[in-house]
Motif scaffolding. Structure first.
Motif, PDB file in Angstrom:
ATOM      1  N   THR A  92      52.697 -10.980 -10.493  1.00  0.00           N
ATOM      2  CA  THR A  92      51.903 -10.145 -11.400  1.00  0.00           C
ATOM      3  C   THR A  92      52.307  -8.676 -11.383  1.00  0.00           C
ATOM      4  O   THR A  92      51.908  -7.923 -12.274  1.00  0.00           O
ATOM      5  CB  THR A  92      50.411 -10.234 -11.020  1.00  0.00           C
ATOM      6  N   GLY A  93      53.069  -8.268 -10.363  1.00  0.00           N
ATOM      7  CA  GLY A  93      53.370  -6.853 -10.180  1.00  0.00           C
ATOM      8  C   GLY A  93      54.435  -6.316 -11.108  1.00  0.00           C
ATOM      9  O   GLY A  93      55.015  -7.029 -11.929  1.00  0.00           O
ATOM     10  N   VAL A  94      54.695  -5.028 -10.978  1.00  0.00           N
ATOM     11  CA  VAL A  94      55.791  -4.339 -11.660  1.00  0.00           C
ATOM     12  C   VAL A  94      55.673  -4.432 -13.187  1.00  0.00           C
ATOM     13  O   VAL A  94      56.638  -4.740 -13.892  1.00  0.00           O
ATOM     14  CB  VAL A  94      57.164  -4.852 -11.162  1.00  0.00           C
ATOM     15  N   GLY A  95      54.459  -4.171 -13.676  1.00  0.00           N
ATOM     16  CA  GLY A  95      54.262  -4.042 -15.114  1.00  0.00           C
ATOM     17  C   GLY A  95      53.904  -5.310 -15.858  1.00  0.00           C
ATOM     18  O   GLY A  95      53.438  -5.253 -17.002  1.00  0.00           O
ATOM     19  N   ARG A  96      54.119  -6.431 -15.241  1.00  0.00           N
ATOM     20  CA  ARG A  96      53.984  -7.726 -15.913  1.00  0.00           C
ATOM     21  C   ARG A  96      52.657  -7.908 -16.660  1.00  0.00           C
ATOM     22  O   ARG A  96      52.621  -8.449 -17.754  1.00  0.00           O
ATOM     23  CB  ARG A  96      54.193  -8.815 -14.840  1.00  0.00           C
ATOM     24  N   THR A  97      51.547  -7.458 -16.081  1.00  0.00           N
ATOM     25  CA  THR A  97      50.233  -7.723 -16.707  1.00  0.00           C
ATOM     26  C   THR A  97      49.735  -6.562 -17.575  1.00  0.00           C
ATOM     27  O   THR A  97      48.594  -6.564 -18.012  1.00  0.00           O
ATOM     28  CB  THR A  97      49.151  -8.025 -15.649  1.00  0.00           C
TER      29      THR A  97
END
Ligand code: PLP
Length: 398
Positions: free
Chosen positions: A228-233
């Protein structure tokens, strides 16, 4: 067809470990949101190597950064510091909000980031009474023994028992958490959207309540942001949607655009737990992988790709709903991590039909489709998705 690709399927079946099913396609190259197989067929890649290829394929920023670094200094061991490693650690404490009291440990994968987090949990002993670790049923945290012990899927664990002890899996409900937590809990592990389980959201208010209860009982709240990290959501990290501050997060998949790396980031007092010599990795945080991550994260910031994930995620949801298929029962996830709950158990048939139409999506189980395009996705790719996905649904008569 070249000799290297002749009969590749049989060769795969003969030499690769039986842990892997033989894939249907062998890929040769990629560019942007597209990949091509060894026969020259083009595919729209809306899985991005499972939320890894944040910038798509062969992005010049990543190509240049990796090429320059490998020609300068690729690896030195952790007996030495390097500029890209320090730059990445500082960048991550800034982007996560861990700030001045934040610390970073580098490994090489998601599982390794979670192994480090599991060891962190063991160090939160209190007066020696904290021997419980809570994790959620159906959550995925990796395949190494420690991360597997945390993984809430008994089928994956069974053949490898006994697991490291102390981990208890609970239902993903506020009630189950309230019933389970006490002063013997060292840590609670949470996957904010369960990607491998089919992109399942947590109940409303779960993370907020988890923050209150872990704080009250002195347990670490450790959020697995590997998918979910690094902009994904549509935020840098999914925990931000809940407005909470965790004690630690783990990161991997999207951080370096395909170059292997994993990280544990600690916040506040959790940063004081590890002491010298208690953990390490030969490759972890080497200049090559950290230079790749610096380039990817800088490009995500420069190009506004976190915001793009929020906007394109919404656009993609409208496109899927607009196809008006009776097979599409419900949409889950956030931003560019999209789960489709199907009305009938045809997820594998649908992902196969999509592949035939030149579209890569994923069926994590029979009732769910997972879609995770590169964060650089734009109007043209979403329009192309509409065409290809529409044809795949039509091929199933849905
Ligand atoms: C992929 C994943 C992992 C494991 O990462 P690996 O790099 O495959 O070891 C752990 N947690 C979550 C939430 C993941 O999606």
């Amino acid at each position: 067809m070249t000799t290297e690709t002749t009969g590749w399927s049989d060769r795969f079946g003969h030499t690769m470990m039986r842990t892997l099913a033989t894939p249907q396609v062998m890929l040769a190259r990629g560019e942007g949101c597209y990949v091509w197989d060894v026969d020259g067929k083009q595919y729209l890649d809306f899985l991005a190597g499972i939320a890894v290829n944040s910038l798509g394929h062969a992005h010049p920023v990543l190509v240049d950064a990796v090429s320059a670094q490998v020609a300068t200094l690729a690896h030195v061991s952790n007996y030495f510091a390097t500029p890209p490693q320090l730059e990445l650690a500082e960048r991550l404490t800034r982007l996560t909000g861990a700030g001045e009291r934040g610390r970073v440990y580098f490994g090489n994968s998601g599982a390794e980031a979670n192994e480090a987090a599991f060891k962190l949990a063991r160090l939160n002993r209190g007066n020696g009474h904290r021997n419980r670790v809570l994790a959620l049923h159906n959550a995925f945290h990796g395949r190494t023994m420690g991360s597997l012990a945390l993984t809430g899927k008994p089928m994956m664990r069974e053949a490898f028992e006994p697991m490291p002890s102390g981990v208890e899996h609970i239902d993903s409900t506020i009630e189950a958490l309230e019933a389970a937590i006490d002063d013997h809990v060292a840590a609670l592990f949470v996957e904010p959207i369960k990607g491998e389980a089919g992109v399942l959201d947590l109940p409303e208010g779960f993370l907020e309540r988890a923050r209150q209860l872990t704080e009250k009982h002195g347990a670490l709240l450790i959020i697995d942001e590997i998918q979910t990290g690094v902009g994904r959501t549509g935020k840098w990290f999914a925990f931000e949607h809940a407005g909470i501050v965790p004690d630690a997060i783990t990161i991997a998949k999207g951080i370096a655009g395909g170059i292997p790396i994993g990280a544990l980031v600690t916040f506040g007092w959790a940063s004081e737990l590890f002491s010298r010599g208690q953990h390490g990795s030969t490759f972890g945080g080497n200049p090559l992988s950290t230079a790749a991550a610096n380039a990817v994260l800088a490009e995500i910031e420069r190009a506004g790709l976190v915001q793009n994930a929020a906007v394109r995620g919404e656009q993609l949801r409208q496109v899927i709903l607009g196809l008006d298929s009776p097979l599409v029962h419900v949409l889950r996830g956030q931003g560019l991590l999209v789960g489709i709950g199907l009305s009938e158990p045809h997820a594998h048939r649908l992902s196969d039909a999509a592949l035939a139409e030149g579209l890569i999506i994923n069926a994590p189980n029979e009732s769910s489709i997972r879609i995770a395009p590169p964060l650089v996705v734009g109007d043209a790719e979403i329009a192309d998705f509409r065409e290809r996905f529409g044809r795949a649904l039509a091929a199933l008569g849905a």
